[in-house]
Design a protein around this motif. Structure first.
Motif, PDB file in Angstrom:
ATOM      1  N   CYS A 109      49.084  34.416  40.229  1.00 54.80           N
ATOM      2  CA  CYS A 109      48.127  35.507  40.454  1.00 54.80           C
ATOM      3  C   CYS A 109      48.778  36.863  40.185  1.00 54.80           C
ATOM      4  O   CYS A 109      48.176  37.728  39.546  1.00 54.80           O
ATOM      5  N   GLU A 110      49.989  37.037  40.681  1.00 61.80           N
ATOM      6  CA  GLU A 110      50.697  38.300  40.457  1.00 61.80           C
ATOM      7  C   GLU A 110      50.966  38.525  38.969  1.00 61.80           C
ATOM      8  O   GLU A 110      50.840  39.654  38.484  1.00 61.80           O
ATOM      9  N   ILE A 144      47.710  39.583  37.440  1.00 63.64           N
ATOM     10  CA  ILE A 144      47.409  40.969  37.815  1.00 63.64           C
ATOM     11  C   ILE A 144      48.223  41.938  36.969  1.00 63.64           C
ATOM     12  O   ILE A 144      47.689  42.922  36.448  1.00 63.64           O
ATOM     13  N   GLN A 199      46.566  44.555  34.488  1.00 68.54           N
ATOM     14  CA  GLN A 199      46.769  45.996  34.688  1.00 68.54           C
ATOM     15  C   GLN A 199      47.244  46.662  33.406  1.00 68.54           C
ATOM     16  O   GLN A 199      46.804  47.761  33.073  1.00 68.54           O
ATOM     17  N   THR A 259      41.542  33.333  40.192  1.00 68.84           N
ATOM     18  CA  THR A 259      40.564  33.307  41.285  1.00 68.84           C
ATOM     19  C   THR A 259      40.146  31.881  41.599  1.00 68.84           C
ATOM     20  O   THR A 259      40.097  31.475  42.763  1.00 68.84           O
ATOM     21  N   ARG A 318      43.746  37.340  50.718  1.00 67.13           N
ATOM     22  CA  ARG A 318      44.200  38.685  50.336  1.00 67.13           C
ATOM     23  C   ARG A 318      44.504  38.753  48.840  1.00 67.13           C
ATOM     24  O   ARG A 318      44.180  39.735  48.172  1.00 67.13           O
ATOM     25  N   MET A 319      45.104  37.702  48.306  1.00 67.75           N
ATOM     26  CA  MET A 319      45.406  37.664  46.877  1.00 67.75           C
ATOM     27  C   MET A 319      44.107  37.626  46.064  1.00 67.75           C
ATOM     28  O   MET A 319      43.971  38.306  45.056  1.00 67.75           O
ATOM     29  N   GLN A 329      42.627  41.035  45.752  1.00 69.53           N
ATOM     30  CA  GLN A 329      43.330  41.865  44.765  1.00 69.53           C
ATOM     31  C   GLN A 329      42.899  41.509  43.349  1.00 69.53           C
ATOM     32  O   GLN A 329      42.640  42.390  42.528  1.00 69.53           O
ATOM     33  N   LYS A 384      39.270  42.625  42.726  1.00 68.66           N
ATOM     34  CA  LYS A 384      39.167  44.083  42.582  1.00 68.66           C
ATOM     35  C   LYS A 384      39.499  44.483  41.147  1.00 68.66           C
ATOM     36  O   LYS A 384      38.782  45.279  40.532  1.00 68.66           O
ATOM     37  N   LEU A 385      40.564  43.928  40.620  1.00 63.00           N
ATOM     38  CA  LEU A 385      40.957  44.239  39.247  1.00 63.00           C
ATOM     39  C   LEU A 385      39.935  43.700  38.253  1.00 63.00           C
ATOM     40  O   LEU A 385      39.619  44.361  37.260  1.00 63.00           O
TER      41      LEU A 385
END
Length: 97
Positions: free
Chosen positions: A14-15, A18, A22, A50, A70-71, A74, A77-78
């Motif tokens: 996930c990170e 992201i 970004q 997701t 929480r992940m 995030q 949202k992006l």
């Protein structure tokens, strides 16, 4: 039950998604941006992240579910920000609606 390792690997993916998204969002906001394939791929990577989080949450304990929730927030949202960015290939540069 989800293992700690599976949760950590999911969070890492996930990170990564992201970070990639970004970068694509930042590039997509610039004038003369035409990297539509990469932008779409980043959005797909977020969607896959997701889905993975939601699937893993089904077998997670309460603490793990909270971390995954929480992940997911995030990531979503992006996703929303990328959707709102006008990234039409017929328009030079991106602009918000």
């Amino acid at each position: 039950m989800a293992t700690r390792r599976s949760i950590d690997e999911c969070i890492q993916r996930c990170e990564d998604a992201i970070r990639n998204a970004q970068n694509q969002y930042k590039d997509g906001s610039k004038q003369d941006h035409y990297h539509d394939v990469e932008y779409s791929a980043a959005m797909m990577q977020l969607e896959e992240a997701t889905n993975e989080v939601m699937q893993l949450a089904n077998s997670a304990n309460s603490q793990q579910r909270e971390q995954l929730h929480r992940m997911r927030l995030q990531v979503q949202k992006l996703q929303n920000e990328m959707i709102l960015l006008d990234h039409d290939p017929s328009v030079v540069g991106g602009k918000l609606h």
